[in-house]
Design an enzyme around this catalytic site. Sequence first.
Site, PDB file in Angstrom:
ATOM      1  N   VAL A  96       0.830  -1.202   0.000  1.00 21.10           N
ATOM      2  CA  VAL A  96       0.000   0.000   0.000  1.00 21.10           C
ATOM      3  C   VAL A  96       0.869   1.258   0.000  1.00 21.10           C
ATOM      4  O   VAL A  96       0.794   2.087  -0.906  1.00 21.10           O
ATOM      5  CB  VAL A  96      -0.960   0.024   1.220  1.00 21.10           C
ATOM      6  CG1 VAL A  96      -1.739   1.343   1.259  1.00 21.10           C
ATOM      7  CG2 VAL A  96      -1.924  -1.160   1.164  1.00 21.10           C
ATOM      8  N   CYS A  97       1.723   1.392   1.000  1.00 21.11           N
ATOM      9  CA  CYS A  97       2.449   2.655   1.211  1.00 21.11           C
ATOM     10  C   CYS A  97       3.687   2.810   0.336  1.00 21.11           C
ATOM     11  O   CYS A  97       4.214   3.922   0.220  1.00 21.11           O
ATOM     12  CB  CYS A  97       2.838   2.783   2.680  1.00 21.11           C
ATOM     13  SG  CYS A  97       1.416   2.681   3.790  1.00 21.11           S
ATOM     14  N   VAL A  98       4.173   1.714  -0.258  1.00 18.11           N
ATOM     15  CA  VAL A  98       5.351   1.787  -1.130  1.00 18.11           C
ATOM     16  C   VAL A  98       4.966   1.732  -2.603  1.00 18.11           C
ATOM     17  O   VAL A  98       5.447   2.533  -3.412  1.00 18.11           O
ATOM     18  CB  VAL A  98       6.355   0.658  -0.811  1.00 18.11           C
ATOM     19  CG1 VAL A  98       7.504   0.654  -1.810  1.00 18.11           C
ATOM     20  CG2 VAL A  98       6.892   0.812   0.608  1.00 18.11           C
TER      21      VAL A  98
END
Length: 198
Positions: free
Chosen positions: A117-119
């Site tokens: 998600v965040c990368v």
Amino acid sequence: MTNNTFSPSNATLLLIDHQVGTLGWVKSNSLDEIKRHTVALARSAIVTGMPLILTSSQEDQVQGPLFDELIDAAPEAYASRVQRAGIVDAMKDANFANAVSATGRNNLIIAGITTDVCVVYPAITAVQAGYNVQVVVDGSGSPTTLADETALRRMESHGITLTTTNQLIAELAQDWSSDNGQKLMQVLFEEVLSKQGG
């Protein structure tokens, strides 16, 4: 990705959402290893003078603050971290994107929690914006191995280079006998090599 070597003089390190709450969701890799690698990356940037940008999302919610060892290793970067209100893709947060652009560097090294998600989204957005991107897989992690592997495959399909902490630090060093090489070898030994299990 262009075939250029990343160095402390041409790259920027982005550490995304290494928060105590999000770390608790990771099952694809050892949390201790992720923390050690993340601290090694942060220290590598600091000792070589490479720009280091930290970001977090909704620290007052379940995600929580950045983990203590990272704060201790990079107090200045922590103090100037970009706190996002909830935008998933950090590169679509104006403050973060502006901080990255302000470094004047086209090579981005990214690690974060979670990979899936965040990368994956900021890495792809960065490539689409013309940056060269390497993602440090062992400084990142996801809730499942399948989620992690799927995110890595998706990023590779966009031309993102996958690397590991040891590999990245060696690329930054190029020559262990150089000034930066000696500093990086010390970080690598102190944070990673001396702490690996048998």
